[in-house]
Design a protein around this motif. Structure first.
Motif, PDB file in Angstrom:
ATOM      1  N   GLY A  54      -0.550   5.574   0.565  1.00  0.00           N
ATOM      2  CA  GLY A  54       0.007   3.970   1.389  1.00  0.00           C
ATOM      3  C   GLY A  54       1.193   3.955   1.995  1.00  0.00           C
TER       4      GLY A  54
ATOM      5  N   GLY B  46       1.987   1.244   4.410  1.00  0.00           N
ATOM      6  CA  GLY B  46       1.475  -0.232   3.902  1.00  0.00           C
ATOM      7  C   GLY B  46       0.409  -0.620   3.585  1.00  0.00           C
ATOM      8  N   LYS B  47      -0.335   0.084   3.418  1.00  0.00           N
ATOM      9  CA  LYS B  47      -1.885   0.457   3.973  1.00  0.00           C
ATOM     10  C   LYS B  47      -2.606   0.864   2.510  1.00  0.00           C
ATOM     11  N   PRO B  48      -2.053   1.539   1.302  1.00  0.00           N
ATOM     12  CA  PRO B  48      -2.689   2.064   0.729  1.00  0.00           C
ATOM     13  C   PRO B  48      -3.761   2.256   0.423  1.00  0.00           C
TER      14      PRO B  48
ATOM     15  N   ASP C  20       0.552  -2.751  -2.077  1.00  0.00           N
ATOM     16  CA  ASP C  20       1.372  -1.887  -2.139  1.00  0.00           C
ATOM     17  C   ASP C  20       1.412  -2.477  -2.902  1.00  0.00           C
TER      18      ASP C  20
END
Length: 315
Positions: A245, A248-250, A271
């Motif tokens: 991530g 910012g998008k795990p 996150d």
């Protein structure tokens, strides 16, 4: 809250988190004027090459240190002596003596120090900590972890000299927090070249548990960065997989396997970098208690340094 963010390489990950907040003012410090201005401007922060100003007067509440490891401890001590709170990228220091100097300086200054042990804030890992603490599936008998990545940071080496301290340290922190100090450690390493390698560590804990962790930078760009773990208990298994991530998008999944079958557990869409910095700021406001103080990282640091020296030779 005013923050001095030192470093323009991995400091960009912190800069992105601060940019999404309305309650902080950030000055980003770097050596190269043009590069620092470009990166700071990208996130809406102020740029500066005057590092001394980060420690002068009462301009800053927190110094966020994203500098090379050799500078972590001395910069943290300087910030503490200037009356700042400190957030320092992992590892806290390149040796245990320097780590203890930071703790002593923290105590003298009566300020807070936070170490960026971001894996403690990954939702699946927090479930693992709680499961071991509560004994929901019995005793933890075996734990295996893996982190494999492509070269996502232009110009950064992920070879044998970097991997133990910069990548393996987080997994060893999880292991020592759950199982304590190992009685036996075996290390194997393979280098493709000076910047690409893999390290495997196997650990035994008397006759009660085994653990293993692997970190690799041998993956192609299409792989990205992925990790996970399998925790085997006396009455079940937890299995976690996910992406890191960095955008910012795990992503992440956590599955529980018991004699009754398998079920996927719901994880909050958190996150880990945002969660860690939110925790730091909440602690500074007196709303939470520090979960990542420097003394809590010493066992993992000692083990990490042992692995580093086995792979790369004595200091």
């Amino acid at each position: 809250m005013r923050i001095a963010l030192l470093g323009t390489n991995f400091g960009q990950a912190h800069a992105a988190v601060y940019a999404a907040r309305q309650d902080v003012e950030v000055v980003m410090f770097g050596r190269d004027p043009a590069r620092t201005a470009e990166i700071a401007g990208r996130f809406g922060h102020v740029a500066s090459t005057d590092l001394d100003s980060a420690f002068a007067g009462d301009d800053f509440d927190l110094v966020d240190i994203c500098l090379p490891i050799a500078l972590h401890a001395q910069t943290a001590v300087r910030a503490l002596e200037a009356g700042r709170h400190v957030l320092v990228e992992l590892p806290l220091a390149g040796d245990l003596d320097d780590a203890r100097r930071v703790i002593a300086a923290r105590d003298r200054a009566d300020r807070q120090v936070f170490v960026d042990m971001f894996e403690r804030f990954i939702p699946a890992n927090r479930v693992l900590f709680e499961t071991v603490r509560d004994g929901a599936y019995g005793r933890l008998e075996q734990l295996t972890l893996h982190n494999r990545t492509a070269h996502l940071w232009p110009g950064a080496s992920l070879g044998l000299r970097a991997l133990p301290l910069e990548a393996l340290h987080s997994d060893l922190d999880i292991i020592t927090r759950l199982l304590g100090t190992p009685t036996d450690v075996a290390v194997r390493a393979l280098a493709r070249d000076a910047d690409s390698a893999t390290v495997e560590v196997s650990l035994a804990f008397e006759d009660t548990a085994l653990a293993r962790t692997e970190v690799s930078s041998l993956m192609p760009m299409s792989w990205g960065a992925r990790g996970g773990w399998t925790a085997t208990f006396t009455h079940g298994v937890l299995d976690s997989t996910g992406t890191m991530g960095f955008d910012g998008k795990p992503t992440g999944t956590l599955t529980a396997h018991t004699p009754d079958g398998a079920r996927e557990l719901t994880l909050p869409p958190a996150d880990q970098y945002t969660a860690l910095i939110e925790h730091v700021l909440a602690c500074l406001r007196g709303q939470e208690t520090n979960e990542i103080p420097p003394e809590s990282t010493l066992d993992a640091l000692a083990l990490t340094l042992d692995v580093h020296h086995r792979v790369n030779g004595p200091r």
